[in-house]
Design a protein around this motif. Sequence first.
Motif, PDB file in Angstrom:
ATOM      1  N   ARG A  83       0.822  -1.215   0.000  1.00 42.92           N
ATOM      2  CA  ARG A  83       0.000   0.000   0.000  1.00 42.92           C
ATOM      3  C   ARG A  83       0.851   1.258   0.000  1.00 42.92           C
ATOM      4  O   ARG A  83       0.378   2.333  -0.374  1.00 42.92           O
ATOM      5  N   ASN A  91       7.739  -3.679  -6.157  1.00 43.00           N
ATOM      6  CA  ASN A  91       6.381  -3.913  -6.629  1.00 43.00           C
ATOM      7  C   ASN A  91       6.242  -5.316  -7.235  1.00 43.00           C
ATOM      8  O   ASN A  91       5.251  -6.007  -7.041  1.00 43.00           O
ATOM      9  N   ASN A 165      -0.449   4.805  -3.960  1.00 35.48           N
ATOM     10  CA  ASN A 165      -1.309   4.096  -4.911  1.00 35.48           C
ATOM     11  C   ASN A 165      -2.627   4.810  -5.171  1.00 35.48           C
ATOM     12  O   ASN A 165      -3.385   4.400  -6.055  1.00 35.48           O
ATOM     13  N   ASN A 168      -3.389   5.815  -8.708  1.00 33.77           N
ATOM     14  CA  ASN A 168      -3.675   4.705  -9.616  1.00 33.77           C
ATOM     15  C   ASN A 168      -5.083   4.147  -9.424  1.00 33.77           C
ATOM     16  O   ASN A 168      -5.636   3.527 -10.319  1.00 33.77           O
ATOM     17  N   ASN A 202      -0.309  -2.463  -7.117  1.00 30.14           N
ATOM     18  CA  ASN A 202      -0.970  -1.241  -6.653  1.00 30.14           C
ATOM     19  C   ASN A 202      -2.292  -1.569  -5.974  1.00 30.14           C
ATOM     20  O   ASN A 202      -2.834  -0.740  -5.233  1.00 30.14           O
TER      21      ASN A 202
END
Length: 574
Positions: A83, A91, A165, A168, A202
């Motif tokens: 997060r 990632n 995030n 996104n 994400n």
Amino acid sequence: MTDERTKFDRRRFLATSGLLGGSVLAGCTGGDGGQETTTSGGSTTSEESMGGTETTEQQQQNVQGGGTFIGTTTEDATTLDPRMNELAWVNGFLHYIFDTLYLPSPDGKKFVPHLAKEQPKQQDETTFVIPLKEGVTFHNGDEFTAEDVAYSINWMLDPANKSPNKANLDFVDSVEASGKYEATFNLKYPFALFQLVLSGMNAGIVPKSVAEERGQKQFGQNPVGSGPFAFDKQVSSSHIDLTRNADYFLKQPNLEKIRMRVIPKPQVQFVELASGGVHQATVPKNLLGKAQNEQSIEMKRISHFDYNGLVFNSMRKPFDNVKVREAMQYLVDYDEMLEATKGQLGKRSYGFMPQGVNESWEFPWQEWKEKYYPAKDHQKAKQLLKEAGYGGGMDKTLKISSLASSKFKNLAIILQKELKKVGIQSNVREVTIGQWLTELDQGKFDVNIYGWSGGQDPDGFYYYMFRDLRNDEGGMNDNVVGNATAAYLYQSSDSDQLQQADETIRQARRTNDRAERKQMYVDAAETWQSLYPQIPVFSEQAATAWSKDVKDYEPSAFAQQPLCNEWSNAYVEK
């Protein structure tokens, strides 16, 4: 405009090595752009990655207790909480600890339900119901339910939590646990990249009870997920250890452990690989030949979905004049720039997108190449400069900024050299990442370098690089003067044409029809290329190599958690 939108996204820029984690994937809508090259024992073949082959039952019996896989990365992880993470390699790596609702197939052509039981069920234009798999447990034994999905996504959407995030996921209004095993996503507007986002880290799912009990910072240091491997320990600047999750819902991983070692220099990584100290390493371009001749390793070149070049500041003279910006295209030799930066580990890019995106979307990149990427012609450059009023030279020394990395600095040096040949003086100034970000936010440069990792969908490039930030909800942040990658043209030369381009870019991400979206991006590309805001040069490739002792392992540009996923289950041959 909120900080989340204007903030530079390091995850996209710092797309470094660490292909253990899979990729720098940020987009996946199906396509053929992921052509890769595999080298094994001196022979080279080209192929489209389709992932590894399934381990047979007999192999499965033979490989339980399949050893420890040792991978490498150049930098440490600052947090293991998906997060809050901002690094590209982390990632990818976090896919071993956490799961997502969907996964891209190894060839990138479809989304496969992962924690989700099936494809989203559309209720109306903006409401989607996602049934979830039953019987999935987190590493602490808690059962995975819709409450965890709703908590994870809503937590990142809450501005108070300052999750990187949020931008996104900004198309999501809220997520509800509409049943124990059913999550309902309420979107703010139709969004073409819905499943793509849900397949990335994400949107990784964390256990609500553990995340709330530990708090964000402690959770990032001692994470609990549902992935094929559980967190064991992290030794700062040294390594991260994961252990097998024997209860993984897909299959029992063959590997007992994964160790990710932090080795800052790729040359050292490769020496460790060649000597048997690690199982995977990045191969720097000066060692590609040696890697091809090593009989004990395999190597693959994997294209990044990124784009790199130089950007002009149209809020300053002389680059407020489109003829000057066009003249810059005639000053340089694009192939020379590619050779001086990435060489064999780079590809020319067109339309401000990597070649993989151009090919998978069948964009008219060859027409663009002919129209907007001219051969080096100093006489033509001089003619355009004269028409712009600079036939007698310039009364200033241009300021060209660059990070220290040779892949960027050589771009700046080549432009400086060519400017001098037509009587224009310039200085190349090396800046830190912090200084560079400040310059982009505040417009304090004449020419600057730029790199962007936007994924396989054109939205990943056009929405972030060429929209008018002033039209975002809430407007621009006080500390940002405009969209640097759009050369601040909305500020310096706003027009009906540019506002139409901005509207097209925004509409494209809300349109589900692929053919309609394609035409929108063609229109946007034509507009922006005709304004010459940048010198777009190359997209990167990474060469990753791994020991032949590792079986059933096939990294690709798309595959998440390639050491253990739907299609593979790697092990180290004793």
